[in-house]
Design an enzyme around this catalytic site. Sequence first.
Site, mmCIF file in Angstrom:
data_model
loop_
_atom_site.group_PDB
_atom_site.id
_atom_site.type_symbol
_atom_site.label_atom_id
_atom_site.label_comp_id
_atom_site.label_asym_id
_atom_site.label_seq_id
_atom_site.Cartn_x
_atom_site.Cartn_y
_atom_site.Cartn_z
ATOM 1 N N ASP A 232 -14.444 -0.399 6.732
ATOM 2 C CA ASP A 232 -13.655 -1.597 6.483
ATOM 3 C C ASP A 232 -14.519 -2.837 6.677
ATOM 4 O OD1 ASP A 232 -11.158 -3.472 6.599
ATOM 5 O OD2 ASP A 232 -10.333 -1.475 6.246
ATOM 6 N N HIS A 269 -9.296 -7.272 9.024
ATOM 7 C CA HIS A 269 -8.586 -6.128 8.477
ATOM 8 C C HIS A 269 -8.977 -4.827 9.159
ATOM 9 C CE1 HIS A 269 -7.518 -3.310 5.102
ATOM 10 N NE2 HIS A 269 -6.522 -4.163 4.943
ATOM 11 N N SER A 462 -2.629 -0.471 3.233
ATOM 12 C CA SER A 462 -3.703 -0.593 4.211
ATOM 13 C C SER A 462 -3.291 -0.082 5.575
ATOM 14 C CB SER A 462 -4.123 -2.051 4.365
ATOM 15 O OG SER A 462 -5.092 -2.395 3.427
#
Length: 635
Positions: A232, A269, A462
């Site tokens: 990520d 994220h 996600s």
Amino acid sequence: MKKILLLLLILSPAMLFAATLHYYSEGKRIELSEDFSSYTFIKNAEVKATFEIPSEVKIRQSKDGIFILEKVDSTSREKLQKNGILFPAYRTVNGQVRNLTGMIYVKLTGKHDEASAKKWCKDNDLQFIRLYKYAPGWIVASTGSQNPVKLSARFVEEKMAAAAEPSFFIRLRKRAYLPSDTFFPKQWHLHNDGTDSLLTGPDHAHVAEAWELLKAFTGDIGGKGIKLAIADDGFDLDHEDFKGKFLPGYDFCDDDETPKYDEWNYDMHGTCCAGVAAAVTDNDKGVAGACPNCKIIPIRLDFYEELDVMGLNAFEFAAENGADIISNSWGPPDNYEPQDMTAPLKELVANITSTGGRHGRGIIITFAAGNGDEPIETDGFASNPNVFAIGASRADATRCSYSDYGAPLDFMAPSSDYDDDTYDQVDGIWTVDNTGEAGYNDKDIYYGDPNGNYTNDFAGTSSACPLAAGIIGLVLQANPCLTRDEVYTLLAETSDKIGDRAYNDEGFNDYYGYGRINACEAVKKALETAGRDVSQATCGGEIKVLENGENTVTCDMGDSGDTGDSGDSGDSGDSGDTAPDQDSAPEPDHDPVTDPDIQGSDSDETASDEDTAPEPDTDTTKPEKKSSGCALSII
């Protein structure tokens, strides 16, 4: 002056005289004392619809006109007594506080049918409710204004009944391991008892129940020995809820061994994904991760350039460092032209998911399905036949409005969605956030905790993707011998068929894949395949371990697997042939696109276009074998 003080003491609610009462249960005398910290209030029938509980009184629980109340002062008590029946709570000798329900259980002497039981109740000023068939002689009745404790003692002492005891409120919950993490009660995706009125429904992935099952059979709540790689945009390596979690990782953005987030690059994220999958659990702080004892291999990618190369490097790094699972919440931009994996990346993925990883059993790769409310086929990463494509579902057991669909979809996992009218978020996901103001929550309690260390609005596929990855970690602890294909089959067989669309004979449809993953049923099945007797283990219910032994199925952990290089003399299992069967795993026919760009699958970028996406082909036949996928930008 003394008289005034004495009067104040008498009128003080805290100084109410506590009477001592008793009743009998199974021949034993149970002593109780009145406790005025809470009350049971039962509204009179004539005021049931009109009388409102005084605003200064706290309602702890209510059902069908019966309330458990706290903070009841003398004025409120007087109002309540005029409009219903008020019973104080009772404290047992060991300090347990119990609240009456206004009902009593009585075991009548002799034989009784319903008519004679009703007559007995009428003769004793009770309202008959039920006579039990499989508990002969026992009835339950409402006592009205009579105190059930006093009444039950009288029935026994005066030999009016064979037995009698008052009915109390008791808390009943599904049997699940409930950790001490501060915000775990808000993590509905892990455990949802249906009492949170802010959620859209009672659905969840049954993760806490899976922890309880693993604890009973293995002594560990999940993930011990499992390595979960997360590729990520960067990670808060020093976060309080990641202590001891991270294994050595790599930063393919800055080309160093510290995959820490870059605040100026808006990297936040990856931290959230890692928290959903494997945050430290049961540590009296923060949130719980789906796989409590999984270790994380953090891999930082640069989503602004050369993703194909970094994808190859990232998966290679994960495989070389012993990853069992690789979670990817990224992919091509939503509602963009089709984009495929490069040929070498396809080959690498085919290799490590078959015989090239996990000692020849295959690494499980999960990808977020995408947030464009569009066919997954446009995403060559999530639709790759060798990965698990994970869609998103809501607490009301329906598909999230943005979640991509189509034949390549494999499974659903819980995530948040948006209200159709207000576009406000619903069913928000609590997870770890970059510490302080460096994440989604900049110390605003509307978005999480006041310190900014946790966020309550992570969203999209996600979030669903690392949740699925964490659950797979639990499955692999239950049986580490499972191959990647066996894990896929096991999940397909145990997932819950949620939603409003029909599933085909194989249990599949284009909008929900094989259904929403059920962690507990998946773990139970994995234990069974490992040779454990799970016949007396019920998810959310009683668990009896009938044997004390270890898994009876063992597997060779020494071979690193088929590398795909026929010249690898150190690989005893190397066949030199790692290509998948072209008939069983057809690759999607897409032209490669070179501009990856970041895909918005964060909490504020999961919206689809206003126009409804076209319906996919009505043929819901599932390709013979495939796994899951995410999208090439952050999802």
